[in-house]
Design a protein around this motif. Structure first.
Motif, short mmCIF file in Angstrom:
data_model
loop_
_atom_site.label_atom_id
_atom_site.label_comp_id
_atom_site.label_asym_id
_atom_site.label_seq_id
_atom_site.Cartn_x
_atom_site.Cartn_y
_atom_site.Cartn_z
N ALA A 23 36.21 50.09 35.89
CA ALA A 23 36.85 50.27 34.59
C ALA A 23 37.27 48.94 33.98
CB ALA A 23 38.08 51.18 34.73
N ILE A 24 37.45 47.92 34.83
CA ILE A 24 37.81 46.60 34.32
C ILE A 24 36.70 46.07 33.43
CG2 ILE A 24 38.41 44.23 34.96
CD1 ILE A 24 39.17 45.29 37.70
N GLY A 25 35.48 46.49 33.71
CA GLY A 25 34.33 46.02 32.97
C GLY A 25 33.13 46.14 33.87
N SER A 26 31.94 45.96 33.30
CA SER A 26 30.79 46.03 34.18
C SER A 26 30.10 44.67 34.24
CB SER A 26 29.83 47.13 33.74
OG SER A 26 29.67 47.08 32.36
N ASN A 27 29.51 44.38 35.38
CA ASN A 27 28.84 43.10 35.64
C ASN A 27 29.76 41.92 35.29
OD1 ASN A 27 26.60 44.61 36.33
ND2 ASN A 27 25.80 44.53 34.24
N LEU A 28 31.00 42.06 35.73
CA LEU A 28 32.04 41.13 35.31
C LEU A 28 32.14 39.93 36.26
CD1 LEU A 28 34.24 41.16 33.09
CD2 LEU A 28 35.78 42.12 34.80
N ILE A 29 32.26 38.77 35.66
CA ILE A 29 32.55 37.56 36.44
C ILE A 29 33.81 36.95 35.85
CG2 ILE A 29 31.73 35.21 36.98
CD1 ILE A 29 28.87 36.41 36.70
N ILE A 30 34.75 36.59 36.67
CA ILE A 30 36.00 36.04 36.15
C ILE A 30 36.17 34.61 36.66
CG2 ILE A 30 38.52 36.28 36.09
CD1 ILE A 30 38.11 39.30 36.49
N VAL A 31 36.37 33.68 35.71
CA VAL A 31 36.62 32.28 36.08
C VAL A 31 38.11 32.02 35.94
CG1 VAL A 31 36.04 29.88 35.59
CG2 VAL A 31 34.36 31.67 35.15
N MET A 32 38.69 31.47 37.01
CA MET A 32 40.13 31.17 36.96
C MET A 32 40.34 29.71 37.26
SD MET A 32 41.80 34.45 38.83
CE MET A 32 40.86 34.11 40.26
N PRO A 33 41.43 29.13 36.72
CA PRO A 33 41.72 27.73 37.06
C PRO A 33 41.98 27.63 38.55
CG PRO A 33 43.22 28.59 35.38
CD PRO A 33 42.45 29.74 35.89
N GLY A 34 41.64 26.52 39.12
CA GLY A 34 41.83 26.34 40.56
C GLY A 34 43.25 25.94 40.87
N SER A 35 43.48 25.63 42.13
CA SER A 35 44.83 25.23 42.52
C SER A 35 45.07 23.77 42.17
CB SER A 35 45.01 25.47 44.01
OG SER A 35 43.96 24.83 44.70
N GLN A 36 46.26 23.54 41.72
CA GLN A 36 46.61 22.16 41.36
C GLN A 36 47.03 21.41 42.61
OE1 GLN A 36 50.06 21.86 38.89
NE2 GLN A 36 49.16 20.20 37.69
N ARG A 37 46.55 20.21 42.76
CA ARG A 37 46.94 19.44 43.94
C ARG A 37 47.87 18.32 43.53
NH1 ARG A 37 44.16 20.26 48.60
NH2 ARG A 37 42.69 21.98 48.41
N VAL A 38 49.03 18.32 44.11
CA VAL A 38 49.97 17.22 43.87
C VAL A 38 50.10 16.46 45.17
CG1 VAL A 38 52.30 16.59 43.16
CG2 VAL A 38 51.20 18.62 42.18
N GLY A 39 49.46 15.29 45.21
CA GLY A 39 49.50 14.50 46.44
C GLY A 39 48.93 15.23 47.63
N GLY A 40 47.85 15.96 47.38
CA GLY A 40 47.19 16.65 48.48
C GLY A 40 47.81 17.98 48.85
N ILE A 41 48.89 18.37 48.15
CA ILE A 41 49.51 19.66 48.47
C ILE A 41 49.09 20.69 47.43
CG2 ILE A 41 51.71 20.89 48.73
CD1 ILE A 41 52.79 17.98 49.47
N SER B 78 44.34 31.26 31.06
CA SER B 78 44.61 31.77 32.42
C SER B 78 43.34 32.28 33.10
CB SER B 78 45.69 32.84 32.42
OG SER B 78 45.58 33.66 31.30
N ASN B 79 42.36 32.69 32.30
CA ASN B 79 41.04 33.00 32.88
C ASN B 79 40.04 33.24 31.79
OD1 ASN B 79 40.68 35.93 32.28
ND2 ASN B 79 42.54 36.12 33.53
N VAL B 80 38.76 33.27 32.17
CA VAL B 80 37.70 33.63 31.24
C VAL B 80 36.91 34.77 31.88
CG1 VAL B 80 35.68 32.84 29.93
CG2 VAL B 80 37.54 31.24 30.46
N SER B 81 36.80 35.89 31.16
CA SER B 81 36.01 37.01 31.68
C SER B 81 34.64 36.97 31.05
CB SER B 81 36.67 38.34 31.32
OG SER B 81 38.00 38.35 31.76
N ILE B 82 33.61 37.05 31.90
CA ILE B 82 32.24 36.96 31.41
C ILE B 82 31.47 38.20 31.82
CG2 ILE B 82 30.07 35.66 31.64
CD1 ILE B 82 32.72 33.57 32.61
N THR B 83 30.69 38.74 30.89
CA THR B 83 29.81 39.85 31.24
C THR B 83 28.40 39.33 31.37
OG1 THR B 83 31.18 41.31 29.94
CG2 THR B 83 29.04 42.16 30.59
#
Lengths: 228, 404
Positions: B54-72, B222-227
């Protein structure tokens, strides 16, 4: 018809050996009416089991209608019993909660005979032993002792066996009914059926034309009479 | 011969109806519980799958990755690396992309006429409708023009509408305050049902530019949804997006990527494996009760053989072959389990429907579960009938006739 040559039977129970038959030889011709008489433990039951191919002798030979049958497989013995032998047991051994007709039809089951044909044969045989037709659909446990025995005789006859083996057929009956049943056997014999009867009562044995007395696994006496 | 066997079997089973039915009961309960448990499991599985779809069909979601502050690592989604330009590039440069909807979402306090709620405000483009399979119940979604002009308009999910205006009220034309900014309600979406992760019925949709100008104050997504165009192209689309974004963000090592890509198939696969485990667990518990039922059959057949010893002796004496005695007792056991199986299937089916109706758990009866249950009950009959039948067939006729 029946020929026994030096039949021996030994039962082994662990290390204990019990000798039931020590060498029995006799012949029964077609159309005979024979009583095998003896006290309990004489070996008469063992003899009857061997004659009825329910059991095989330890040694010796048993010819049924000229064929050696003492060393046969279980299935061959089953087939022999079905085709050649009609049993009448002391306690009738009718199936409870089952109609008279179905009891008589039991030996014909798995014979490949159509059900209509089986029923026709069973009715015919029941009439032959003079059981009233209105009893045919009664359950076997609703019958009187004499009627039950007649159903048992009909069951023994339904296959047209060569011999009828009766094991203490009057054991559970009063004197009057015993007489009626023995008369029935005499009638069957006069129609040409070969009958072998096991009993311990001389009175019952008197109805037959030949008495074989067994004692301690051996034939003690073999007397023929033309009493009737 | 077979008819004889069947006739004899029915005759002797109906000779002792009370005991036959009690024995059947064991199998009935076993089979019915297997069917019900599998139905509940399958139902849960299909509910979860349809929710994800129901979220969508053939859906790919791109999200920002984790931010690294000094390797953390600061956790997935914490970095602000995804922009509208990235979304436009995906839409225009990647092949087999049907639609791409950038999204800037965050929870805000929302008030309307004294009611207030805290819910997800989704700032997006009109493409979102197509990507997430959203249909309108009342009014309309915002237009591209309204996005361009940062119009302060909002579309409510049905639950959000119920919270702010009351159940089934038409709120179009009314105004709401999001973070103390006035918005005009122009539509309500059709209910979609909860999807486990976030409930779209609770969302409020506003134009992306409006969020960036008036609420968030920045231009990150916050994200990009792609069909993807179809199921088959999903893997290649995912790979192309990954390559494109790595190039745009000037990252050469894919393991250092500042975004992550989720594929709807992966989500479904994970959810399916969880429900499958659940189904297996439930059905093995039910299977144990089937086993107990089978042992009940064996117990009854053994009693039966002992009780009918004289009958067996008689059958042997009148010349019925060993194999038929064996078959008859086996047939009795099989008929019992088969009857039990049939009643169990009906009962299990009824129980599944009852669960569906009264416990509002979705259940689904599959043909394979029914066939399996039937097969198992027949096998139970043969396995647990085998030993008693053999015992009957091997009885010595002389001893059997003497048995008191």
């Amino acid at each position: 018809m029946i020929e026994c040559k030096n039949l021996k039977k030994v039962y082994k129970n662990g290390d204990v050996e019990t000798v039931a038959l020590r060498g029995v030889t006799f012949k029964i011709e077609k159309g005979e009416f024979v009583a095998i008489i003896g006290p309990s433990g004489s070996g008469k039951s063992t003899l009857m089991h061997i004659l009825g191919v329910l059991d095989t002798p330890t040694s010796g030979k048993y010819f049924l209608e000229g064929k050696e049958v003492s060393r046969r497989s279980e299935d061959e013995l089953s087939d022999l019993r079905r085709e050649k032998i009609g049993f009448v047991f002391q306690s009738f051994n009718l199936l409870p909660r089952t109609t008279v007709l179905q009891n008589v039809m039991l030996p014909l089951v798995y014979s490949g005979m159509p059900i209509k044909e089986r029923e026709r044969k069973a009715r015919e045989t029941l009439k032959y032993v003079s059981l009233e037709e209105n009893k045919f659909l009664n359950l076997s446990n609703q019958l009187s002792g004499g009627q039950m025995q007649r159903v048992a005789v009909a069951r023994a006859l339904v296959n047209n066996p060569s011999i009828i083996l009766a094991d203490e057929p009057t054991g559970n009956l009063d004197t009057k009914t015993s007489h009626i049943v023995m008369k029935t056997f005499q009638e069957l014999n006069s129609q040409g059926h070969t009958i072998v009867l096991i009993t311990h009562e001389m009175e019952v044995a008197q109805f037959t034309r030949r008495i074989i007395s067994v004692r301690d696994g051996l034939i003690e006496k073999d007397t023929k009479s033309n009493a009737h | 011969m077979l008819i004889d066997l069947f006739r004899e079997t029915i005759r002797s089973l109906s000779g002792n109806k009370a005991r036959s039915s009690l024995t059947i009961l064991g199998i009935v309960i076993g089979i019915a519980s297997v069917i019900t448990m599998v139905a509940i499991g399958q139902g849960a599985k299909s509910t979860i799958e349809s929710n994800i779809e129901a979220i969508g069909s053939n859906l790919i979601i791109v999200m920002p990755g984790s931010q690294r502050v000094g390797g953390i690592s600061q956790g997935a989604g914490s970095s602000q690396t995804l922009t509208l330009e990235d979304a436009d590039a995906i839409k225009s440069q990647v092949q087999n992309v049907k639609a791409a909807a950038p999204e800037a979402s965050r929870r805000y306090q929302v008030t309307a006429k004294g009611n207030n709620t805290n819910t997800q405000i989704v700032g997006t483009l009109r493409d979102y409708l197509a990507v997430r399979n959203i249909t309108m119940n009342i009014g309309s979604f915002f237009s591209d023009q309204q996005t361009k002009s940062s119009a302060k308009v909002a579309i409510l999910g049905p639950t959000a509408r119920d919270d702010l205006f009351g159940v089934n009220v038409n709120p179009v034309g009314q105004s709401i305050k999001i973070k103390n900014v006035d918005f005009q309600v122009i539509g309500v979406t059709e209910a979609k049902g909860g999807s486990g992760f976030s409930n779209p019925d609770n969302n409020i949709y506003v134009p992306l530019a409006t969020v960036q100008h008036f609420l968030a104050g920045n231009s990150y997504l916050s994200n990009v949804s792609i069909t993807a165009a179809d199921q088959a192209s999903m893997t290649s689309v995912q790979q192309q997006i990954s390559d494109l974004l790595l190039a745009r963000h000037k990252i050469s090592d894919p393991t250092q990527a500042d975004f992550s890509i989720m594929n709807q198939n992966d989500i479904i696969a994970t959810a399916t494996s969880i429900t499958s485990t659940f189904t297996i667990l439930l059905s093995s518990i039910a299977g144990i009760s089937l086993l107990v039922g089978g042992i009940g059959i064996m117990n009854m057949m053994l009693t039966n053989v002992t009780e009918r010893t004289r009958e067996i002796g008689l059958r042997k004496a009148v010349g019925i072959r060993k194999v038929y005695i064996n078959l008859q007792f086996l047939a009795e056991a099989v008929v019992l389990t088969f009857l039990g199986g049939a009643i169990g299937v009906l009962l299990g089916w009824a129980a599944s429907l009852a669960v569906n109706k009264f416990v509002s758990l979705n259940t689904r009866i599959s043909l394979s579960a029914v066939l399996l249950a039937f097969g198992v009950s027949a096998v139970v009959g043969i396995v647990f009938g085998f030993y008693p039948a053999r015992r009957a067939a091997n009885l010595n006729p002389i001893e059997a006739l003497r048995y008191e």
